[in-house]
Scaffold this motif. Sequence first.
Motif, PDB file in Angstrom:
ATOM      1  N   ASP A 115       0.876  -0.914  -0.053  1.00  0.00           N
ATOM      2  CA  ASP A 115      -0.143   0.088  -0.050  1.00  0.00           C
ATOM      3  C   ASP A 115       0.905   0.768   0.494  1.00  0.00           C
ATOM      4  N   THR A 158       0.017   3.456   8.545  1.00  0.00           N
ATOM      5  CA  THR A 158      -1.463   2.256   8.118  1.00  0.00           C
ATOM      6  C   THR A 158      -2.272   4.002   8.413  1.00  0.00           C
ATOM      7  N   ASP A 159      -2.394   4.347   9.514  1.00  0.00           N
ATOM      8  CA  ASP A 159      -3.393   5.421   9.307  1.00  0.00           C
ATOM      9  C   ASP A 159      -4.137   5.937   8.856  1.00  0.00           C
ATOM     10  N   ARG A 207      -5.629   4.997   5.898  1.00  0.00           N
ATOM     11  CA  ARG A 207      -6.723   4.634   5.397  1.00  0.00           C
ATOM     12  C   ARG A 207      -7.301   6.187   5.591  1.00  0.00           C
ATOM     13  N   ARG A 225      -8.524   6.846   1.914  1.00  0.00           N
ATOM     14  CA  ARG A 225      -9.168   5.978   1.390  1.00  0.00           C
ATOM     15  C   ARG A 225     -10.421   6.173   1.900  1.00  0.00           C
ATOM     16  N   GLN A 279     -11.304   6.092   4.973  1.00  0.00           N
ATOM     17  CA  GLN A 279     -11.810   4.606   6.185  1.00  0.00           C
ATOM     18  C   GLN A 279     -11.563   5.724   7.578  1.00  0.00           C
ATOM     19  N   LEU A 280     -11.049   6.166   7.189  1.00  0.00           N
ATOM     20  CA  LEU A 280     -10.395   7.380   8.597  1.00  0.00           C
ATOM     21  C   LEU A 280     -10.520   9.046   8.843  1.00  0.00           C
TER      22      LEU A 280
END
Length: 259
Positions: A193, A234-235, A238, A241, A243-244
């Motif tokens: 990613d 990782t955050d 997200r 995207r 997602q967060l």
Amino acid sequence: MSKVSKKSLIATAIVGVLALAGSNIAAADALTDLQNTEAKIFKQSKKSQVKINSIYEQTQDLLGEYRNTVDEADVLRGYNDHVQRMVDDQKANVVSLQKQIDSIDEIKQGLVPLMYKMIDTLETFVKLDVPMNIERRQERVANLRDVMNDSNVTTSEQFRLILEAYEIESSYGTIFDAYQGEIDLGGRTLTADFVHMGRIALVAQSLDAKHSWLWNNDTRAWEELGDEYLKPITDAIRMARKQLPADLTKLPVFAAGAK
């Protein structure tokens, strides 16, 4: 005075009666002739009146046709004047367009070499830039070269596509984006990613989120990061995207002039 005999008087009376009768017959014949003549004259007069009426009607029809012809001629004259003005205007437009076409040919002579130079410059820029979405960007440059060799694409459309490619490249410096792709770690390639904040930082993380890397544009290579960056990256992926929700996060950045 001598005496007239009765026989003479009777003869005289008979002669007078005969003379009167002859006069009446002659008058009757003259009256008949007059009546016949009048009848002929009336009949001829009636025929003449019919002819006169017919001639009058024909004259009225011809007069109406003449007036209509005059009116149509006036209308046609006005329409012809209008058409002539339109033709004159179109001729002027044709002359103007021809001048523009001639100038376009001159512009093309200078524009086409410029477009090839712009594509070469864009290709060099992509090679030297931070390699975010590198495959898509390289494909875009290759498509531009194909377009330049396609005779079905107009020069104006070719130039528009080149300018569009420049605008897309410019937008990479301001967007926060995440995508998935292949990372070359100098001997091995794996799927990872990627996330980048403009051209400030480009980082990658393995799909199991156990390894992270930072792109070093000076060395043109990936450098592995410590575990402390695993969760922030990782955050960040997200967040990019959606997602967060967007929030502060810590991403590694090379300081200006750092070795």
